[in-house]
Design a protein around this motif. Structure first.
Motif, PDB file in Angstrom:
ATOM      1  N   ILE A 653       0.992  -1.258   0.046  1.00 32.56           N
ATOM      2  CA  ILE A 653      -0.100   0.047  -0.096  1.00 32.56           C
ATOM      3  C   ILE A 653       0.981   1.213   0.131  1.00 32.56           C
ATOM      4  CG2 ILE A 653      -1.809  -1.382   1.161  1.00 32.56           C
ATOM      5  CD1 ILE A 653      -1.011   0.222   3.672  1.00 32.56           C
ATOM      6  N   PRO A 654       0.288   2.469  -0.317  1.00 35.65           N
ATOM      7  CA  PRO A 654       1.197   3.666  -0.618  1.00 35.65           C
ATOM      8  C   PRO A 654       2.198   4.053   0.715  1.00 35.65           C
ATOM      9  CG  PRO A 654      -0.780   3.900  -1.479  1.00 35.65           C
ATOM     10  CD  PRO A 654      -0.780   2.685  -0.781  1.00 35.65           C
ATOM     11  N   ARG A 655       1.439   3.791   1.997  1.00 32.44           N
ATOM     12  CA  ARG A 655       2.272   4.018   3.118  1.00 32.44           C
ATOM     13  C   ARG A 655       3.464   3.224   3.472  1.00 32.44           C
ATOM     14  NH1 ARG A 655      -0.378   5.399   7.514  1.00 32.44           N
ATOM     15  NH2 ARG A 655       1.156   4.673   9.085  1.00 32.44           N
ATOM     16  N   VAL A 656       3.220   1.983   2.947  1.00 31.99           N
ATOM     17  CA  VAL A 656       4.244   0.920   3.202  1.00 31.99           C
ATOM     18  C   VAL A 656       5.359   1.265   2.123  1.00 31.99           C
ATOM     19  CG1 VAL A 656       4.805  -1.471   3.061  1.00 31.99           C
ATOM     20  CG2 VAL A 656       2.897  -0.820   4.093  1.00 31.99           C
ATOM     21  N   GLU A 657       4.916   1.554   0.971  1.00 31.54           N
ATOM     22  CA  GLU A 657       5.870   1.795  -0.104  1.00 31.54           C
ATOM     23  C   GLU A 657       6.751   2.863   0.068  1.00 31.54           C
ATOM     24  OE1 GLU A 657       6.174   3.598  -4.464  1.00 31.54           O
ATOM     25  OE2 GLU A 657       4.195   2.572  -4.008  1.00 31.54           O
ATOM     26  N   ILE A 812       0.901  11.391   1.895  1.00 26.98           N
ATOM     27  CA  ILE A 812       1.346  10.576   3.449  1.00 26.98           C
ATOM     28  C   ILE A 812       1.726  11.752   4.337  1.00 26.98           C
ATOM     29  CG2 ILE A 812       3.153   9.086   4.265  1.00 26.98           C
ATOM     30  CD1 ILE A 812       1.311   7.538   2.228  1.00 26.98           C
ATOM     31  N   ARG A 813       1.248  11.650   5.493  1.00 27.41           N
ATOM     32  CA  ARG A 813       1.802  12.634   6.459  1.00 27.41           C
ATOM     33  C   ARG A 813       2.985  12.076   7.363  1.00 27.41           C
ATOM     34  NH1 ARG A 813      -3.123  15.235   9.959  1.00 27.41           N
ATOM     35  NH2 ARG A 813      -2.110  17.208   9.221  1.00 27.41           N
ATOM     36  N   GLN A 820       3.866  13.378  -1.099  1.00 31.28           N
ATOM     37  CA  GLN A 820       3.339  12.539  -2.259  1.00 31.28           C
ATOM     38  C   GLN A 820       4.024  11.202  -2.076  1.00 31.28           C
ATOM     39  OE1 GLN A 820       2.746  14.085  -6.015  1.00 31.28           O
ATOM     40  NE2 GLN A 820       0.669  13.359  -5.999  1.00 31.28           N
ATOM     41  N   SER A 821       3.112  10.008  -2.100  1.00 31.64           N
ATOM     42  CA  SER A 821       3.627   8.609  -2.499  1.00 31.64           C
ATOM     43  C   SER A 821       3.055   8.186  -3.715  1.00 31.64           C
ATOM     44  CB  SER A 821       3.559   7.847  -1.350  1.00 31.64           C
ATOM     45  OG  SER A 821       3.876   6.677  -1.623  1.00 31.64           O
ATOM     46  N   THR A 822       3.777   7.703  -4.705  1.00 31.87           N
ATOM     47  CA  THR A 822       3.496   7.101  -5.988  1.00 31.87           C
ATOM     48  C   THR A 822       3.872   5.792  -6.126  1.00 31.87           C
ATOM     49  OG1 THR A 822       3.713   9.412  -7.275  1.00 31.87           O
ATOM     50  CG2 THR A 822       3.463   7.484  -8.593  1.00 31.87           C
ATOM     51  N   ARG A 823       2.943   5.084  -6.334  1.00 33.28           N
ATOM     52  CA  ARG A 823       2.957   3.689  -6.271  1.00 33.28           C
ATOM     53  C   ARG A 823       3.745   3.146  -7.676  1.00 33.28           C
ATOM     54  NH1 ARG A 823      -2.111  -0.059  -4.609  1.00 33.28           N
ATOM     55  NH2 ARG A 823      -0.159  -1.634  -4.617  1.00 33.28           N
TER      56      ARG A 823
END
Length: 919
Positions: A653-657, A812-813, A820-823
């Motif tokens: 997921i984006p936060r993990v990535e 992402i905070r 910004q997180s881009t998968r």
């Protein structure tokens, strides 16, 4: 808080007059019970009916058939009076017992008769609130037991501090009768806000074992208060039980203990609703009958302690003179805030479960937030009239419901009875046997202690029961507030420890959806997915990975793939992890603990066999913290680098990535694309860089690994094989004499086709249509009619994710603000998809050349359950098999039709084999 958990009623709750006990069940949203925290209350009076659902349903249906489910129905005022009288008989003795609990400090005893009437009057106000605002015509509400201990704690604290500072009893009474109602009114406002803004989930954060420990303590407290009422002595500490060593005091307590036991048995075993109220009338009547037969006067009984001391009549006007605002110590409000906060959580939780229990017993959904607002209004009204906390009384509400007499007149008559008690100058404490009043409290104590210390053992885990006991004992030792805090802290530690103990990793058998030539397929079977020494291993990670579980997860992964770490490596990892106390502690933690595990690891090391490609499936990993990113995954990547293992991960997921990229456990987006292309084009001899390579889906990661493995074990260049599937039709025909779709059929069904069937496949061109789609163009949409299934001939087709938070680009905070997180997409030639709303959409899966999709909905003749979109930069070409063409094939070329059925069966089995939901 009478109550007991019905063994056949997992979420049932119950109260008797003043009532309730707890059990395992759940918080409720919009009248729907959820199995997370067990329901705190269970019917006692009506327990027998709830044990027998058929009897319960029959009673309800019979009532409805007779027309009793509407207000009034066939009932008259006589029925209203009878049912109101039953409720009053059950409630009033308990309310006097509650008064003795709330005001158990010796300074309140001169005014206990007036204070008891205030509790009764507070119940009148609660009933008025439910009468006016509840959606239930049959609702019954009084002062309840959930806030009982908190009120008692505040009153004792107020009395002690005022007297220690040289204050008077009048100051104690005035201050208590202002601060406690003020807290009740504030509690009502909080409940109104919780219901208004639908925030009831907040109260579910308190662990159920902690609630259970508190309820068990209430049981003990009621038992202690009941015995104290029987013997006429204050009992506030464990040492006060020494009073029972005196023969006379033991004699005074014995009838109360026996009567409470009788009431407990009746409440659990009786099959008739009238038995318990009848028993509560017979017990004091028997006392007076014994006095009459034995010739003992009431005065003699009073002298011997069987009846309360005679006191002057208490006119209702005297109640209003108890409060003098000039004597109130307003500074003590601040000292009670901590206790009040605890009361808010407990009363909110209890009221939520009251509503849930009523809803479940009725078999109808209630608007929990709306009913909670009703409870809040009744508490606000009670506080404004110098009253105390209250809520729905489950058992009495359900009793009235089951009678079929759904009329608010019952509530009116109950209020009239309460008012009569308040206005009367008769002091019930000086005419009613003390052991009977004490028995009502002991009854509550018996039931709660049995429920939460005995019955609950078979409904919760061992460690949860230990948390319950710790909370129960801690409240006894350090007080209620700190005891609950200790229980919550222990519950949090136990949660972390249990999460750490449980492995969040497991090996799964998955393969990509790519279609390989016969030689390549044999190479994958022989090397990639062999039974003894597979070179491609897929590990599925589940749940959150955090500082408490990262070290065990790293150990589990290294053991699973046969990595042997040297002591130097272990020390290095220990020093780099902030959560391993010392290097030697990590060495001890990583020793093989079981002979079986040691034998397995020794066997792997003796063969020096470990995979060349490890694919981590992050699809079910819902969180990752910084500690785990560095101490687990970064270290794992470095260990794999030294042993020539390529480490891939997919489905993050984006936060993990973002966490992995931020801590250099994986590459940056642009660098990752370059490295993937270099590996596929054979421009990089070093496949290991000490970092994870991220992919969007698990099948992309597996296909990437399979391609690289085929390159290693064959003499052909990878693009000779890739071109067969990824390039145009003209390039394919140079090496293979078949149409590209024919090639796909032959390689998917390689071992299942005879020579005749292989020849029949050449006729496939007559029975499908080719359709070309530009990138981003929809192949079909969700909820449309399935008129065909599809096979990808060139390019790729994506299935967008149809879930909340599916955007590949999210904010992402971080500690420095929003980033910004881009998968990452698995390949540079795959485009980002745009939804109908103009926002980017993430992807659940890709179907590349040879991919078969849309067949499940087509065969089941149901509407499409997903969208399909052309995903590659050059678009996509698909073979479309419509229902009419398949019918034509079936009539004209039955052998070919059978082959197509085999193809669909193989596709179904492949998807099923890649699904881990059945593991």
């Amino acid at each position: 808080m009478y109550g007991s958990i019905n063994e056949n009623d997992e979420n049932g709750t119950g109260d008797i007059g003043c009532r309730r006990s707890g059990s395992e069940g759940g918080h409720v949203e919009e009248g729907r019970a959820q199995p997370q925290a067990q329901d705190k209350k269970t019917t006692l009076i009506w327990k027998s009916e709830r044990d027998d659902p058929q009897r319960n349903n029959k009673n309800i249906s019979d009532a409805k058939e007779r027309g009793h489910d509407t207000e009034g129905g066939h009932y008259n005022i006589f029925h209203y009076l009878i049912y109101a009288l039953i409720n009053v008989i059950i409630a009033v003795p308990g309310l006097y017992g509650y008064a003795s609990v709330i005001f158990n400090h010796p300074s309140f005893q001169p005014h206990i008769a007036s204070l008891s009437k205030i509790v009764v009057f507070s119940s009148l106000i609660h009933q008025l609130g439910f009468l006016l605002f509840s959606s239930l015509d049959f609702s019954i509400g009084t002062v309840q037991d959930a806030g009982l201990i908190f009120l008692s704690a505040m009153s004792n604290d107020i009395a002690q501090k005022i007297l220690d500072n040289g204050g008077t009893v009048d100051e104690v009474v005035s201050t208590t009768l202002v601060i406690l109602p003020l807290g009740t009114a504030a509690l009502g406002l909080v409940l109104i806000l919780l219901g208004k803004f639908r925030l009831l989930d907040i109260v579910s954060y308190l662990p159920m074992p902690v609630i259970g420990g508190y309820l068990a303590f209430i049981g003990y407290f009621c038992l202690e208060a009941g015995v104290a009422l029987c013997i006429g002595k204050p009992m506030t500490t464990l040492s006060d039980w020494h009073y029972l060593l005196e023969p006379h005091l033991l004699l005074l307590a014995t009838p109360g203990l026996i009567s409470a036991g009788l009431l407990t048995v009746i409440s659990r075993k009786a099959t008739n609703d009238a038995v318990l109220p009848l028993a509560m009338v017979i017990i004091p009547a028997t006392f007076y009958l014994v006095l009459f037969i034995s010739g003992i006067s009431l005065a003699e009984a009073r002298d011997n302690g069987w009846v309360g001391e005679e006191s002057p009549p208490v006119p209702v006007t005297d109640i209003f003179h108890l409060v003098d605002f000039n004597l109130v110590h307003w500074g003590l409000v601040r000292d009670c805030i901590g206790t009040w906060v605890g009361m808010v959580f407990i009363v909110s939780f209890a009221s939520c479960l009251d509503i849930a229990a009523i809803s479940m017993d009725m078999g109808e959904a209630l608007d929990t937030n709306k009913e909670m607002m009703t409870v809040g209004v009744s508490n606000l009204m009670s506080g404004l009239f110098f009253g105390f906390t209250g809520s729905y009384i489950f058992s009495q509400t359900i009793f009235t419901y089951r009678t079929g007499c759904h009329s608010r007149y019952i509530g009116v008559f109950i209020m009239v009875a309460y008012l009569a008690v308040c206005v009367s100058t008769i002091n019930i404490l000086q005419i009613a046997p003390l052991f009977f009043l004490g028995a009502t409290l002991i009854f509550i104590g018996y039931d709660l202690l049995w429920e939460w210390l005995i019955d609950i053992r078979v409904k919760i885990f061992f460690m949860e029961y230990m948390i319950l006991l710790v909370t129960f004992v801690a409240i006894q030792i350090v007080g209620m507030n700190f005891g609950i805090v200790i229980g919550v802290v222990v519950a949090l530690f136990e949660h972390v420890a249990s999460t750490t103990r449980e492995s969040s990793m497991g090996r799964v058998l998955k393969r990509s959806r790519a279609v390989w030539s016969s030689d390549d397929w044999v190479a994958l079977q022989t090397y990639g997915y062999s039974v003894d020494d597979p070179k491609i291993v897929t590990l599925e990670l589940r749940g959150p990975v955090f500082f408490g579980s990262s070290q065990k997860l790293l150990t589990d992964i290294t053991d699973e793939i046969g990595l042997s770490m040297s002591e130097e490596e272990i020390k290095r990892i220990a020093f780099q992890s902030p959560h391993a106390s010392t290097p030697m502690s990590s060495l001890r933690a990583r020793r093989i603990k079981s002979p079986r595990a040691a034998k397995k690891k020794a066997k792997l090391l003796s063969k020096n066999c470990h995979p060349q490609f490890v694919v981590l499936d992050f699809t079910q990993m819902n969180n990752l913290d910084a500690s785990a990113a560095t101490s687990c995954f970064l270290q794992l990547a470095k260990l794999c680098e030294k042993r020539g293992i390529l480490l891939c991960a997919a489905g993050a997921i984006p936060r993990v990535e973002w966490m992995l990229r931020s801590h250099d456990a994986s590459y940056g987006y642009d660098e990752e694309i370059e490295i993937k292309n270099e590996m596929l084009s054979n421009q990089s001899n070093n496949l290991n860089h000490g970092k994870l390579i991220l992919f969007l889906t698990i099948f992309e990661a597996l296909e990437f690994s399979e391609r690289l493995l085929i390159e290693r074990v064959t003499t052909k260049m990878p693009f000779e094989r890739i071109s067969c599937l990824q390039r145009g039709l003209s390039n394919v025909s140079g090496e293979f004499p078949h149409h590209q779709l024919t090639y796909i059929f032959l390689n998917v069904l390689r071992g299942d086709l005879s020579e005749e069937e292989k020849a029949a496949v050449d006729c496939i061109q007559s029975y499908y249509e080719e359709a070309e789609y530009q990138r981003g163009q929809s192949v079909f949409k969700k909820n449309t009619h399935p008129d065909a299934f599809y096979i990808v001939v060139s390019g790729a087709v994506a299935v967008p994710r149809d879930r909340q938070g599916s955007s590949p680009s999210v904010m992402i905070r971080s500690g420095a603000g929003s980033v910004q997180s881009t998968r990452s997409l698995s390949s540079s030639n795959l485009v980002e998809l745009m939804g109908d709303d103009g926002h980017h959409k993430s992807v659940d899966s890709f179907h590349k050349v040879g991919g078969i999709f849309g067949y499940c909905d087509f065969l089941l003749e149901r509407y499409r359950t997903f969208d399909a979109v052309a995903a590659s930069a050059e678009g996509a070409m698909v073979a479309v098999f419509t229902k009419s063409n398949l019918e034509k094939m079936k009539n004209e070329n039955a052998p070919l039709y059978v082959i197509v059925q085999k193809l669909l069966l193989r596709a179904s089995l492949s998807d099923l084999a890649n699904c881990t939901c059945h593991n």
